[in-house]
Scaffold this motif. Structure first.
Motif, PDB file in Angstrom:
ATOM      1  N   THR A  91       0.834  -1.200   0.000  1.00  0.00           N
ATOM      2  CA  THR A  91       0.000   0.000   0.000  1.00  0.00           C
ATOM      3  C   THR A  91       0.868   1.249   0.000  1.00  0.00           C
ATOM      4  OG1 THR A  91      -0.094   0.126   2.412  1.00  0.00           O
ATOM      5  CG2 THR A  91      -1.826  -1.129   1.320  1.00  0.00           C
ATOM      6  N   ILE A  92       0.328   2.292  -0.574  1.00  0.00           N
ATOM      7  CA  ILE A  92       0.917   3.628  -0.446  1.00  0.00           C
ATOM      8  C   ILE A  92      -0.236   4.607  -0.296  1.00  0.00           C
ATOM      9  CG2 ILE A  92       1.064   3.909  -2.963  1.00  0.00           C
ATOM     10  CD1 ILE A  92       3.511   5.753  -2.431  1.00  0.00           C
ATOM     11  N   THR A  93      -0.095   5.509   0.639  1.00  0.00           N
ATOM     12  CA  THR A  93      -1.131   6.504   0.854  1.00  0.00           C
ATOM     13  C   THR A  93      -0.500   7.808   1.310  1.00  0.00           C
ATOM     14  OG1 THR A  93      -3.251   6.955   1.950  1.00  0.00           O
ATOM     15  CG2 THR A  93      -1.549   5.907   3.273  1.00  0.00           C
ATOM     16  N   GLY A  94      -1.168   8.893   1.022  1.00  0.00           N
ATOM     17  CA  GLY A  94      -0.683  10.207   1.432  1.00  0.00           C
ATOM     18  C   GLY A  94      -1.802  11.215   1.398  1.00  0.00           C
ATOM     19  N   ALA A  95      -1.618  12.310   2.116  1.00  0.00           N
ATOM     20  CA  ALA A  95      -2.645  13.355   2.196  1.00  0.00           C
ATOM     21  C   ALA A  95      -1.987  14.732   2.202  1.00  0.00           C
ATOM     22  CB  ALA A  95      -3.503  13.168   3.435  1.00  0.00           C
ATOM     23  N   PRO A  96      -1.400  15.163   1.076  1.00  0.00           N
ATOM     24  CA  PRO A  96      -0.805  16.506   1.042  1.00  0.00           C
ATOM     25  C   PRO A  96      -1.871  17.576   1.281  1.00  0.00           C
ATOM     26  CG  PRO A  96      -0.952  15.563  -1.170  1.00  0.00           C
ATOM     27  CD  PRO A  96      -1.305  14.480  -0.219  1.00  0.00           C
ATOM     28  N   GLN A  97      -1.552  18.519   2.157  1.00  0.00           N
ATOM     29  CA  GLN A  97      -2.548  19.541   2.509  1.00  0.00           C
ATOM     30  C   GLN A  97      -1.879  20.810   2.981  1.00  0.00           C
ATOM     31  OE1 GLN A  97      -3.048  20.742   5.904  1.00  0.00           O
ATOM     32  NE2 GLN A  97      -1.257  19.542   6.542  1.00  0.00           N
TER      33      GLN A  97
END
Length: 834
Positions: free
Chosen positions: A244-250
């Motif tokens: 898995t790969i996940t991210g939340a740039p904000q």
């Protein structure tokens, strides 16, 4: 920090819903059905999931459907607000700036885990929910274990454990498009698709979303993205691999500082209804919203998980993960005629006059700012104001592996190890000169003066592998790295039969610390002494099922937990704490459960003693007669937390479920610890002393909470829900400078301020239509704080009520600095599933 995909369990790890937050299993047949349903979304391997009427811990579980339906535009931790002894607030109200307390312990001391992998910051223990802003989009289940919890790792579970379980790569084939709107310009778009598992063993799950708008408070614009990709492969029945790969740039504008009630009334409010939206950290610059406090971050996480069924009775589970966080939060540097930006005259609405700050920086006259700038365009720590960013980046690699062996139908054992390496990267850079051409900084003894001429945009970096850090010549105030290496081992022995479940569990870990300072030391002296600290825990418990209706459990344990990084190296220097000691935690708990086809309930009693605590607290107050903003490093705190918890669930008919909870705590400090105060602008210690805390109530979380709710299925396609929650015995946090013992104030023993109690009603309704055998349409609307209740959610000061009642609001001195809770908010969404 790690996201880990979910799949069918090889360890018969099952969640049975068992609290007021979720539906209970109503019959034996229904229990089996629900366990099979949960099995589709629960991670095997390293996740330690509590089982109803078996694992002897207090637990609450929330499923994906409830999160999707009821969370809306609230903050992710708020979904837990109707579980016992949990208090979650939006804090300042910026996007992702929420916080959660469990049994009075803040989230630095509540272990947050994603699929069984710890995510609390390895230096401070902090959890920044803005880094996980998209977590609600990919969560399949969420479990809160209060108290010691069932995790085998040597983690920071003083208050409890929050385990978030994400969606599986091999979830059934389905797509989803969702559009959402809400108050204050909130809008969200989301697309997801699951391929399902192919005959060759491959499966993929993908999600992408964007959320933007403003929060309820003024000056809180934001924009956040979320991406998630899971790829699974099962080459045989013995092996299962998932990546898995996940991210939340904000980025989001914050309301970082609490304001006095006086200011909430003065700027747009009234005596009866203060302006709950007031935010002292923002204003207008060139006609656009501008905030001195802006957070921006991207924390992509990737993991590879391997489950190996060696034999029918022996299973090896391994998770390897990596995280490369980049970003920081902005603030001010410099002064104008001795005043910080938030001390300068404001507009009639209470906003920061950024246009005038630019004018003054450039040498123009701003009469109420005082004398004209004699060195225009050339700012430094005492002349001119700029916006800077405190970078808090990191590189984190880890692996967890566990071997489970079943000796017979009743006896099993688990052993494993947990290895992590972490590098925290900390420094400041300029993000906006606000009309200046440069900023001169003298913090680096190897480069004085350092004239900084480059600025860097306060926006997240989308590079999932971390990108580059800034050159030392562009850094100001401080520049240091924190290195933490961790190696731990754990084991558990468990005996179970139809009536009795007993476990004994232990873990040991070694943490290796080192600090590297690039500004305060010559090049050959920048690396600190390495420090090794060993911690351990021992815990055990038993659950006894008296019959199919009644069960009782007991658990207890002792922890010796290594202190946080700031307690190892004191006062932002390489100086090793000569009094370094582990934190000590002793906890006991007794519980009772009742199950039937109509009514279910749990009662828990707990007592936790926590000693030798280190805490790093923001401080704003007078020291030696001077207003100071900075941090207080507090050593040797001791807290006692004890209480009672009740939750229940009633289902008189198939279409109606009533749930409720009540919890009452008694949380207080023992003894008087020491503290050192570090000034923010200069990063230097300005005062040290003892804090008068003995007997003071632990603040920041309501010690009495209650909730009552109902879910009604009106028709096959229409449902309605209502939830009322109540909070009382909510005390202010203590402001460190106000508790400092001095010659002039040898006993600053004012009690904590008890804030007014409050009750909030939330309503929701949803409808779902099947368009054909594979397509459906779903509508949902939520209204939170329906009656627009005005209430204080938290306070950082403890000023007693004034003798002149005109200076009080609802019995609270208006000089206290507070965050008011949000007023009425709403959100609506439409989803097309195919």
């Amino acid at each position: 920090m790690n996201f880990k995909p979910l799949k069918k369990s090889m360890l018969t790890v099952v969640i049975t819903l068992s609290t007021a937050s979720v539906y209970y299993a109503q019959t034996a047949q229904d229990t089996v059905s629900r366990e099979k349903d949960i099995e589709q979304v629960v991670l095997t391997g390293v996740a330690d999931i509590a089982k109803d009427r078996k694992t002897p811990v207090a637990v609450s579980t929330i499923k994906e459907a409830q999160i999707v339906d009821k969370l809306g535009n609230q903050e992710f931790p708020e979904i837990l607000n109707t579980t016992p002894s949990v208090y979650a607030t939006k804090s300042g109200g910026g996007f992702g700036d929420s916080r959660i307390n469990v049994r009075g312990f803040d989230q630095r001391n509540t272990a947050v885990m994603i699929n069984g992998v710890p995510v609390n910051d390895m230096e401070t223990g902090a959890v920044y929910w803005s880094n996980w802003a998209g977590l609600s989009d990919v969560t399949s289940a969420m479990q809160v274990q209060r108290g010691l919890g069932s995790s085998k790792l040597a983690i920071a579970s003083v208050g409890g454990t929050i385990n978030v379980l994400t969606r599986a790569a091999d979830k059934k084939r389905q797509g989803n498009v969702t559009l959402g709107v809400g108050n204050d310009g909130y809008h969200k778009t989301l697309f997801s698709y699951n391929t399902g598992k192919s005959e060759s063993g491959w499966a993929t799950s993908f999600l992408m979303s964007r959320t933007a708008g403003s929060m309820y408070a003024d000056g809180t614009e934001f924009e956040g993205y979320n991406y998630y990709l899971a790829v699974g492969y099962s080459p045989s029945e013995k092996h299962d691999l998932q990546f898995t790969i996940t991210g939340a740039p904000q980025w989001h504008h914050q309301r970082s500082f609490q304001s006095t009630i006086f200011d909430h009334i003065k700027y747009g409010g009234t005596e009866d209804e203060p302006n709950r939206k007031y935010n002292q950290n923002w204003g207008w610059l060139n006609g656009e919203e501008y905030s001195m406090t802006r957070n921006y971050y991207h924390k992509p996480v990737m993991s590879l998980n391997w489950d190996w069924k060696i034999t029918d009775v022996t299973i090896l589970n391994t998770a390897a993960y990596a995280s490369f966080g980049r970003g920081g939060g902005t603030g001010d540097a410099g002064r104008i005629n001795g005043k910080f930006y938030n001390q300068l005259p404001r507009t009639a609405e209470g906003l920061v006059r950024f246009d005038d700050i630019v004018r003054w920086n450039q040498g123009n006259a701003v009469p109420d700012f005082g004398a004209v700038n004699k060195t225009p365009y050339l700012a430094n720590s005492s002349n001119g104001i700029i916006r800077r960013s405190s970078i808090n980046s990191h590189n984190w690699l880890g692996i967890i592996t566990s071997l489970n062996h079943k000796f017979n139908d009743n006896l099993s054992a688990t052993i494993g190890f947990d290895g992590r390496t972490y590098e925290g990267i900390h420094y400041r850079i300029a993000t906006d000169f606000l009309g200046n051409n440069s900023y001169t900084d003298n913090s680096n003894i190897n480069n004085r003066p350092n004239i900084i001429t480059n600025t860097f945009a306060a926006n997240p970096d989308w590079n999932p592998f971390g990108g580059k850090t800034n050159d030392i010549k562009d850094q100001l105030a401080y520049s240091n790295d924190g290195i933490v290496n961790w190696l731990g081992g754990f084991g558990q022995l468990e005996y179970t039969n139809d009536a009795l479940s007993v476990f004994v569990q232990g873990s040991i870990s070694n943490q290796n610390f080192q600090r590297i300072d690039y500004m305060l030391y010559a090049p050959d002296q920048q690396e600190s002494e390495k420090v090794d600290l060993v911690g351990f825990n021992v815990k055990g418990g038993a659950n006894y099922n008296i019959n199919e209706n009644h069960n009782i459990f007991v658990n207890g344990g002792y922890y010796e937990r290594q202190p946080n990084f700031g307690a190892v190296y004191l006062n932002n220097r390489n100086d090793v704490n000569p009094s370094l000691t582990n934190e000590k935690v002793t906890s006991f708990e007794l519980g009772y459960g009742f199950r039937s086809s109509v009514f279910n309930a749990n009662i828990n009693l707990y007592n936790t003693s926590w000693d030798d605590i280190y805490r790093r607290l923001t401080t704003r107050g007078k020291l030696n007669g001077v207003d100071v903003t900075g941090v207080a490093n507090v050593l040797g705190i001791k807290e006692i937390h004890r209480g009672i918890e009740l939750d229940f669930n009633v289902k008189p008919i198939q279409t109606l479920t009533i749930n409720g909870m009540f919890s009452l705590g008694d949380w207080f400090f023992e003894g008087s610890p020491t503290a050192s105060f570090v000034e923010d602008q200069t990063n230097t210690v300005i005062q040290e002393g003892t804090l008068a805390l003995d007997g003071l109530k632990v603040g920041d979380a309501a010690q009495l909470t209650a909730a009552l709710g109902a879910d009604v299925k009106i028709t096959d396609w229409l449902n309605f829900d209502a939830q009322y929650r109540y909070a009382d015995k909510l005390y202010s946090a203590f402001e460190p400078s106000s508790r400092l013992v001095t010659v002039a104030k040898p006993n600053p023993a004012d009690p904590a301020v008890e804030l007014p109690s409050f009750g909030l009603l939330d309503l929701g309704a949803g409808a779902k239509w099947s368009l054909n055998s594979t397509q459906s349409l779903k509508l949902r609307i939520n209204v939170n704080n329906v009656f627009d209740k005005v209430y204080i959610a938290e306070s950082r000061t403890n000023k007693a009520a004034d003798a002149n009642t005109a200076n009080n609001w609802n019995g609270i001195n208006k000089a206290n600095e507070v965050f008011f809770g949000f007023g009425r908010t709403w959100n609506a969404s439409i989803s097309f599933m195919f």
